[in-house]
Structure formats: structure tokens, C-alpha cells
Scaffold this motif. Structure first.
Motif, PDB file in Angstrom:
ATOM      1  N   MET A   1       0.842  -1.194   0.000  1.00  0.00           N
ATOM      2  CA  MET A   1       0.000   0.000   0.000  1.00  0.00           C
ATOM      3  C   MET A   1       0.881   1.250   0.000  1.00  0.00           C
ATOM      4  O   MET A   1       1.877   1.314   0.715  1.00  0.00           O
ATOM      5  N   LYS A   2       0.464   2.222  -0.821  1.00  0.00           N
ATOM      6  CA  LYS A   2       1.153   3.506  -0.843  1.00  0.00           C
ATOM      7  C   LYS A   2       0.155   4.599  -0.465  1.00  0.00           C
ATOM      8  O   LYS A   2      -1.045   4.474  -0.742  1.00  0.00           O
ATOM      9  N   THR A   3       0.665   5.650   0.166  1.00  0.00           N
ATOM     10  CA  THR A   3      -0.213   6.732   0.608  1.00  0.00           C
ATOM     11  C   THR A   3       0.453   8.092   0.390  1.00  0.00           C
ATOM     12  O   THR A   3       1.679   8.195   0.326  1.00  0.00           O
ATOM     13  N   VAL A   4      -0.391   9.111   0.294  1.00  0.00           N
ATOM     14  CA  VAL A   4       0.060  10.503   0.306  1.00  0.00           C
ATOM     15  C   VAL A   4      -0.962  11.285   1.109  1.00  0.00           C
ATOM     16  O   VAL A   4      -2.164  11.033   1.009  1.00  0.00           O
ATOM     17  N   ILE A   5      -0.489  12.211   1.929  1.00  0.00           N
ATOM     18  CA  ILE A   5      -1.381  12.987   2.789  1.00  0.00           C
ATOM     19  C   ILE A   5      -1.265  14.465   2.446  1.00  0.00           C
ATOM     20  O   ILE A   5      -0.156  15.003   2.303  1.00  0.00           O
ATOM     21  N   HIS A   6      -2.403  15.105   2.314  1.00  0.00           N
ATOM     22  CA  HIS A   6      -2.475  16.546   2.066  1.00  0.00           C
ATOM     23  C   HIS A   6      -3.272  17.180   3.197  1.00  0.00           C
ATOM     24  O   HIS A   6      -4.502  17.110   3.207  1.00  0.00           O
ATOM     25  N   ARG A   7      -2.593  17.794   4.151  1.00  0.00           N
ATOM     26  CA  ARG A   7      -3.276  18.448   5.253  1.00  0.00           C
ATOM     27  C   ARG A   7      -4.004  19.698   4.750  1.00  0.00           C
ATOM     28  O   ARG A   7      -3.548  20.370   3.820  1.00  0.00           O
TER      29      ARG A   7
ATOM     30  N   TYR B   1      -2.207  28.964  -8.146  1.00  0.00           N
ATOM     31  CA  TYR B   1      -1.511  28.051  -7.244  1.00  0.00           C
ATOM     32  C   TYR B   1      -0.812  26.988  -8.076  1.00  0.00           C
ATOM     33  O   TYR B   1      -1.460  26.204  -8.769  1.00  0.00           O
ATOM     34  N   ARG B   2       0.507  26.960  -7.986  1.00  0.00           N
ATOM     35  CA  ARG B   2       1.293  25.991  -8.739  1.00  0.00           C
ATOM     36  C   ARG B   2       2.231  25.263  -7.793  1.00  0.00           C
ATOM     37  O   ARG B   2       3.083  25.872  -7.138  1.00  0.00           O
ATOM     38  N   ASN B   3       2.066  23.956  -7.729  1.00  0.00           N
ATOM     39  CA  ASN B   3       2.922  23.124  -6.899  1.00  0.00           C
ATOM     40  C   ASN B   3       3.214  21.855  -7.697  1.00  0.00           C
ATOM     41  O   ASN B   3       2.313  21.049  -7.924  1.00  0.00           O
ATOM     42  N   PRO B   4       4.454  21.660  -8.144  1.00  0.00           N
ATOM     43  CA  PRO B   4       4.765  20.505  -8.991  1.00  0.00           C
ATOM     44  C   PRO B   4       4.518  19.170  -8.306  1.00  0.00           C
ATOM     45  O   PRO B   4       4.378  18.145  -8.973  1.00  0.00           O
ATOM     46  N   GLU B   5       4.440  19.149  -6.972  1.00  0.00           N
ATOM     47  CA  GLU B   5       4.152  17.918  -6.244  1.00  0.00           C
ATOM     48  C   GLU B   5       2.662  17.726  -6.015  1.00  0.00           C
ATOM     49  O   GLU B   5       2.248  16.722  -5.437  1.00  0.00           O
ATOM     50  N   ARG B   6       1.860  18.693  -6.472  1.00  0.00           N
ATOM     51  CA  ARG B   6       0.410  18.627  -6.276  1.00  0.00           C
ATOM     52  C   ARG B   6      -0.304  18.892  -7.607  1.00  0.00           C
ATOM     53  O   ARG B   6      -1.101  19.813  -7.722  1.00  0.00           O
ATOM     54  N   MET B   7      -0.001  18.101  -8.612  1.00  0.00           N
ATOM     55  CA  MET B   7      -0.621  18.303  -9.915  1.00  0.00           C
ATOM     56  C   MET B   7      -1.907  17.494 -10.067  1.00  0.00           C
ATOM     57  O   MET B   7      -2.880  17.957 -10.665  1.00  0.00           O
ATOM     58  N   HIS B   8      -1.917  16.280  -9.519  1.00  0.00           N
ATOM     59  CA  HIS B   8      -3.095  15.426  -9.634  1.00  0.00           C
ATOM     60  C   HIS B   8      -2.878  14.183  -8.790  1.00  0.00           C
ATOM     61  O   HIS B   8      -1.754  13.887  -8.340  1.00  0.00           O
TER      62      HIS B   8
ATOM     63  N   VAL C   1      -4.651   6.826  -1.357  1.00  0.00           N
ATOM     64  CA  VAL C   1      -4.234   5.467  -1.047  1.00  0.00           C
ATOM     65  C   VAL C   1      -4.276   4.655  -2.335  1.00  0.00           C
ATOM     66  O   VAL C   1      -5.269   4.708  -3.069  1.00  0.00           O
ATOM     67  N   TRP C   2      -3.212   3.910  -2.620  1.00  0.00           N
ATOM     68  CA  TRP C   2      -3.230   3.053  -3.796  1.00  0.00           C
ATOM     69  C   TRP C   2      -2.372   1.820  -3.557  1.00  0.00           C
ATOM     70  O   TRP C   2      -1.745   1.691  -2.510  1.00  0.00           O
ATOM     71  N   GLU C   3      -2.423   0.904  -4.504  1.00  0.00           N
ATOM     72  CA  GLU C   3      -1.802  -0.418  -4.379  1.00  0.00           C
ATOM     73  C   GLU C   3      -2.373  -1.159  -3.174  1.00  0.00           C
ATOM     74  O   GLU C   3      -1.648  -1.746  -2.354  1.00  0.00           O
ATOM     75  N   THR C   4      -3.701  -1.136  -3.068  1.00  0.00           N
ATOM     76  CA  THR C   4      -4.441  -1.882  -2.065  1.00  0.00           C
ATOM     77  C   THR C   4      -5.805  -2.219  -2.650  1.00  0.00           C
ATOM     78  O   THR C   4      -6.227  -1.591  -3.632  1.00  0.00           O
TER      79      THR C   4
ATOM     80  N   ASN D   1      -8.991  -2.997  -8.539  1.00  0.00           N
ATOM     81  CA  ASN D   1      -7.814  -2.961  -7.672  1.00  0.00           C
ATOM     82  C   ASN D   1      -6.605  -2.282  -8.309  1.00  0.00           C
ATOM     83  O   ASN D   1      -5.563  -2.142  -7.655  1.00  0.00           O
ATOM     84  N   GLU D   2      -6.747  -1.829  -9.563  1.00  0.00           N
ATOM     85  CA  GLU D   2      -5.692  -1.013 -10.157  1.00  0.00           C
ATOM     86  C   GLU D   2      -5.935   0.472  -9.907  1.00  0.00           C
ATOM     87  O   GLU D   2      -5.100   1.313 -10.236  1.00  0.00           O
ATOM     88  N   ASN D   3      -7.091   0.798  -9.325  1.00  0.00           N
ATOM     89  CA  ASN D   3      -7.407   2.180  -8.982  1.00  0.00           C
ATOM     90  C   ASN D   3      -6.786   2.556  -7.644  1.00  0.00           C
ATOM     91  O   ASN D   3      -6.275   1.718  -6.901  1.00  0.00           O
ATOM     92  N   GLY D   4      -6.864   3.842  -7.343  1.00  0.00           N
ATOM     93  CA  GLY D   4      -6.546   4.359  -6.025  1.00  0.00           C
ATOM     94  C   GLY D   4      -7.770   5.047  -5.461  1.00  0.00           C
ATOM     95  O   GLY D   4      -8.768   5.241  -6.167  1.00  0.00           O
ATOM     96  N   VAL D   5      -7.708   5.419  -4.190  1.00  0.00           N
ATOM     97  CA  VAL D   5      -8.815   6.121  -3.540  1.00  0.00           C
ATOM     98  C   VAL D   5      -8.282   7.392  -2.898  1.00  0.00           C
ATOM     99  O   VAL D   5      -7.272   7.346  -2.169  1.00  0.00           O
ATOM    100  N   TYR D   6      -8.947   8.510  -3.179  1.00  0.00           N
ATOM    101  CA  TYR D   6      -8.625   9.756  -2.488  1.00  0.00           C
ATOM    102  C   TYR D   6      -9.719  10.014  -1.470  1.00  0.00           C
ATOM    103  O   TYR D   6     -10.900  10.128  -1.819  1.00  0.00           O
TER     104      TYR D   6
END
Length: 238
Positions: free
Chosen positions: A1-7, A30-37, A212-215, A184-189
Motif C-alpha cells: 500500500m502507498k499513501t500521500v497525505i495533504h493536510r 496556485y502551482r505546486n509541482p508535487e500537487r498536480m493530480h 491510497v493506492w496499491e491496495t 484494484n488497479e485504482n486508487g482512492v482519495y
């Protein structure tokens, strides 16, 4: 499982007076190269619109646009001839396809409008533009997942040109829901509209987001009463 958190506090923010907008992903100034999609989830805007304010007529194309009012009343008009009023416990969708023009306004002068506007990249381009809106029964998401969007017109909720499913859930404190991915190839936000939850042990508060993805499943548990939106989306752009 992989995750990313955006507070919530790390989102982009713009104050236009009549509009206060929070951007989970890069949008407008607002431009953030780590927050494109997140996969095909391109835009997640949390907008607060003062009475009488709104977006004048403007174009879109080749994007699936979903609007979920949280409070207040939204007035919609578009080049397809649709006019409508959308309120809390409703969902609106547009497939922009070959191109549309539309406007969105707070339909009241004395009350603010709060809404989520979500854009997904489509899996079919240059389609004939379409519009739909649907009233939702809030009782259907009490401590259970209410499907509000899918890839099929034969399924529950509105539908879009993408292999995506959206669910809402209102969890009482101490309750939990297990979400099993449709693909199961999708992710969930996971987006916390209000309250406090844990997702697989990670604590999230109001307006926090977590990808959350790879779960194939995830557990959402409420530490306080919570309203949550789950967006299951393909992780690969078409």
C-alpha cells in the motif's frame, strides 16, 4: 500500500473577496509541482462564495466536472440550455467533451455558498457534452457508503466518462466503514468534509485529504462524527 497525505493547512489558497478558494491540487495561480493530480483526479477545489457572487460564463472542454454543494444554493446555466438550482444533498455532473460554456452563482444574496468542485480527466475525449444532477438521500449514507457516481448510467448515482466511483459516508463517532475497491488497479482519495477519522491508522481532520493506492480495501474509522467523500479513480492517465 502507498499513501500521500495533504493536510488542509497545506492547500493552495486564494482570496478574491467574493470567493475564498482552497486548492488541493495546482489550480489558477496556485502551482505546486508535487500537487498536480492524484491519478485522473485533477482538481479538488473547496470554494466559499459570498452571497450574490459567482463565476461568469466561461468555457471547458474534455473534462469531467463534478460539483457537490455543502451549504447554500448554487445557480447553474450553460450553453446546452440547462438551468438549475443545486443544493446540499445533491450532486451535479458535466461532461465537457467538445466544449461548453457555463456560469455558476450563489443564488442567494444573504447566505454564503460552500461547495466542492472536482475535475477528472475523461477516458473518452471529444464526446458530446452532457449535464446531469441528482438528489441524494442523506439517510443512505448513515454509517454506510452511499454511491453517488460511477462509470455507468445503469448504476447508482450520476455517471461520467471514467472508471471512477464516488461514495459519501456520515460516520458516528466510534463507527467504521470498510471500502473495497471496484478496480484494484485504482486508487482512492479520501477527503474529510468534517470531523475526525482514521484511515488504516492515519489520523485525518476536517478538510484533510489522503490518497491510497496499491491496495484492494481500506478502513475508515470515525474518532468524532465525520462526513467523508471517497473518490476511487484510475491511477494512470489515459
Amino acid at each position: 500500500m502507498k499513501t500521500v497525505i495533504h493536510r488542509a493547512s497545506t492547500r493552495g489558497f486564494a482570496d478574491h473577496g467574493w470567493l475564498k478558494a482552497n486548492h488541493t491540487f495546482s489550480f489558477a495561480n496556485y502551482r505546486n509541482p508535487e500537487r498536480m493530480h492524484f491519478g485522473v483526479l485533477r482538481v479538488l477545489n473547496d470554494d466559499y462564495i459570498e452571497g450574490g457572487g459567482g463565476f461568469g460564463t466561461h468555457p471547458h472542454d474534455n473534462m469531467e466536472i463534478i460539483t457537490i454543494p455543502l451549504s447554500g444554493t448554487l445557480e447553474h446555466k450553460d450553453s446546452m440550455g440547462n438551468t438549475g438550482i443545486i443544493k446540499k444533498n445533491e450532486i451535479q455532473v458535466m461532461s465537457a467533451g467538445t466544449g461548453i460554456f457555463h456560469s455558476e452563482y450563489n443564488a442567494t444574496r444573504d447566505k454564503a455558498l460552500q461547495l466542492l468542485q472536482i475535475w477528472l480527466f475523461p477516458n473518452k475525449r471529444q464526446v458530446t457534452p452532457r449535464y446531469d444532477q441528482l438528489q441524494l438521500n442523506p439517510a443512505d449514507r448513515k454509517n454506510t457508503f452511499q454511491q453517488v457516481l460511477s462509470p455507468s448510467s445503469e448504476d447508482e448515482g450520476v455517471w461520467i466518462y471514467q472508471n471512477a466511483w464516488f461514495h459519501l459516508i456520515d460516520l458516528d463517532s466510534g463507527k467504521e466503514g470498510k471500502y473495497t475497491l471496484k478496480d484494484n488497479e485504482n486508487g482512492v482519495y479520501v477527503f474529510v468534509i468534517s470531523g475526525e477519522i482514521e484511515v488504516n491508522g492515519e489520523k485525518l481532520s476536517t478538510r484533510d485529504g489522503m490518497g491510497v493506492w496499491e491496495t484492494d480495501e481500506l478502513i475508515v474509522q470515525a474518532n468524532k462524527n465525520a462526513e467523508v467523500l471517497l473518490m476511487e479513480v484510475p491511477m494512470q492517465l489515459n
